[in-house]
Motif scaffolding. Sequence first.
Motif, mmCIF file in Angstrom:
data_model
loop_
_atom_site.group_PDB
_atom_site.id
_atom_site.type_symbol
_atom_site.label_atom_id
_atom_site.label_comp_id
_atom_site.label_asym_id
_atom_site.label_seq_id
_atom_site.Cartn_x
_atom_site.Cartn_y
_atom_site.Cartn_z
ATOM 1 N N GLU A 158 0.813 -1.209 0.000
ATOM 2 C CA GLU A 158 0.000 0.000 0.000
ATOM 3 C C GLU A 158 0.849 1.261 0.000
ATOM 4 O OE1 GLU A 158 -3.620 1.992 2.570
ATOM 5 O OE2 GLU A 158 -3.203 -0.143 2.707
ATOM 6 N N SER A 159 2.097 1.146 0.494
ATOM 7 C CA SER A 159 2.943 2.336 0.575
ATOM 8 C C SER A 159 3.494 2.758 -0.775
ATOM 9 C CB SER A 159 4.111 2.071 1.546
ATOM 10 O OG SER A 159 4.872 0.970 1.086
ATOM 11 N N ASN A 160 3.450 1.868 -1.771
ATOM 12 C CA ASN A 160 3.991 2.195 -3.084
ATOM 13 C C ASN A 160 3.049 3.121 -3.846
ATOM 14 O OD1 ASN A 160 6.100 0.547 -2.515
ATOM 15 N ND2 ASN A 160 5.530 -1.095 -3.923
ATOM 16 N N ALA A 161 3.647 4.035 -4.617
ATOM 17 C CA ALA A 161 2.847 4.866 -5.511
ATOM 18 C C ALA A 161 2.469 4.038 -6.734
ATOM 19 C CB ALA A 161 3.646 6.098 -5.924
ATOM 20 N N THR A 210 -2.704 2.824 -3.224
ATOM 21 C CA THR A 210 -1.986 4.086 -3.357
ATOM 22 C C THR A 210 -1.736 4.721 -1.998
ATOM 23 O OG1 THR A 210 -1.944 6.152 -4.609
ATOM 24 C CG2 THR A 210 -4.015 5.577 -3.534
ATOM 25 N N THR A 211 -0.916 5.741 -1.972
ATOM 26 C CA THR A 211 -0.597 6.430 -0.723
ATOM 27 C C THR A 211 -1.718 7.391 -0.353
ATOM 28 O OG1 THR A 211 0.550 8.178 -1.930
ATOM 29 C CG2 THR A 211 1.865 6.292 -1.207
ATOM 30 N N PRO A 212 -1.921 7.652 0.944
ATOM 31 C CA PRO A 212 -2.981 8.585 1.346
ATOM 32 C C PRO A 212 -2.845 9.957 0.696
ATOM 33 C CG PRO A 212 -2.187 7.360 3.245
ATOM 34 C CD PRO A 212 -1.271 7.017 2.106
ATOM 35 N N ARG A 235 -4.252 9.840 -2.861
ATOM 36 C CA ARG A 235 -5.519 9.141 -3.085
ATOM 37 C C ARG A 235 -6.537 10.022 -3.817
ATOM 38 N NH1 ARG A 235 -6.233 6.499 1.808
ATOM 39 N NH2 ARG A 235 -4.978 4.845 0.841
ATOM 40 N N THR A 289 -4.159 11.014 7.028
ATOM 41 C CA THR A 289 -3.062 10.197 7.507
ATOM 42 C C THR A 289 -3.392 9.568 8.848
ATOM 43 O OG1 THR A 289 -2.093 12.204 8.432
ATOM 44 C CG2 THR A 289 -1.312 11.500 6.288
ATOM 45 N N ASP A 291 -5.763 6.548 8.267
ATOM 46 C CA ASP A 291 -5.071 5.395 7.717
ATOM 47 C C ASP A 291 -4.150 4.745 8.744
ATOM 48 O OD1 ASP A 291 -5.215 4.724 4.608
ATOM 49 O OD2 ASP A 291 -5.740 6.811 4.915
ATOM 50 N N SER A 292 -3.522 5.522 9.591
ATOM 51 C CA SER A 292 -2.641 4.928 10.573
ATOM 52 C C SER A 292 -3.429 4.141 11.599
ATOM 53 C CB SER A 292 -1.828 6.033 11.261
ATOM 54 O OG SER A 292 -2.674 6.877 12.030
#
Length: 398
Positions: free
Chosen positions: A3-6, A126-128, A131, A392, A395-396
Amino acid sequence: MPESNALPARLVGLMAVCCALAVSTIYYHQPLLPLMAASFGLTPTQAGLIATLTQLGYGTGLLLIVPLADWRQPRRLALLAIGANAVALLACAAAPNFALLCVASFMLGVTAITAQLIIPALSSLTTPAARGRVVGTLLSGLSAGLLLARTVGGLLGEHTGWRSVFLLASFADALLLVIVARNLPSIARLSPIRYGTLMRSLGSLLREERVLRFCAASGFLTFAAFSALWATLAALLTQPPYAFGAATIGLFGLVTVLGIAASPRIGSWVDRLGARALAVAGAVTLVVGFVFIAAGGLSLAWLIVGMLLLDLGNRAGLVANQSRVQTLRAEARSRLNTVFMSAYFLGGAFGAALGNYGVHRAGWIGLAAVGALLALAATVINAVSSPETPVTLVDSQS
């Protein structure tokens, strides 16, 4: 894909194309309603039932099928849906009477949900911070599908008949099947829960997530207002002073080009300015748009300005609300999308029916009154909705 990857821009663009092809099937009928009515000896407003049933079918598919993407691979579900959608399109093309066309149109809507499997799938990858932009790009694909359906449907329908449009759309589904099979990524984390539990959890999400309730209500009212126009536009444009044919009516879909170009930027505004503010602005834009629509029977220029404002207002509300919903629970994004989009397209069915009533009672003025009241209600809902929660943080905690 972690999920951290663009996400690669090529993948996002290709999936936007898939969204366009998938959603186009529920809009081909809009410029064709007068032709369909004539072939069965009905008035254009009576044929408006097709628009209502297609939207109801789409809402039903969102409710019953899309939640499965939190349990089964979205790619597999999408392939099954595309195949069934191709069959429904062929049934529409071959329908011998209006009753069977209604049934086929409902099933067409039920199975046209591939875009709503793609959007939460890519959103989860995708990254927050990106998004909103990704969702905006995918929704620009949806908008391109509307443009494709309305323009091509009208042009082709007038020259070769409305049945050929549905036949061509079934061949487009074959192309969509290949693209999705080869390119839609697999999801690594899926919830190990059964279908019955998934369905019951939809109610739990609605009870527990205040933001989801506001976004669903806003989406219902916003798309109801927008659909009130598009479900009745063909019937109005076949009457004096315009008396346009299906091909000319289909060209009105080109009005959405500006909104398509603006969708990724709208997504960026969501990332920077906040979704609630943009949703309020979108609803207010709809209200102003219907002021121009009220004069649509007097001047084509007023009508086009009104249509532009409605398209931008609806698009701003959709991108803002859908981006907001996707920040709530990472493990339930497909179900969150189900609740929101089911409300959104049920609103479309409600707006189509209400718009037909308004047109029957008072023509352009009746349509504008219906749409403006719905848009005003959406403005109030957005204005009193819950304040933003930082993306953020959400999501965390997920």
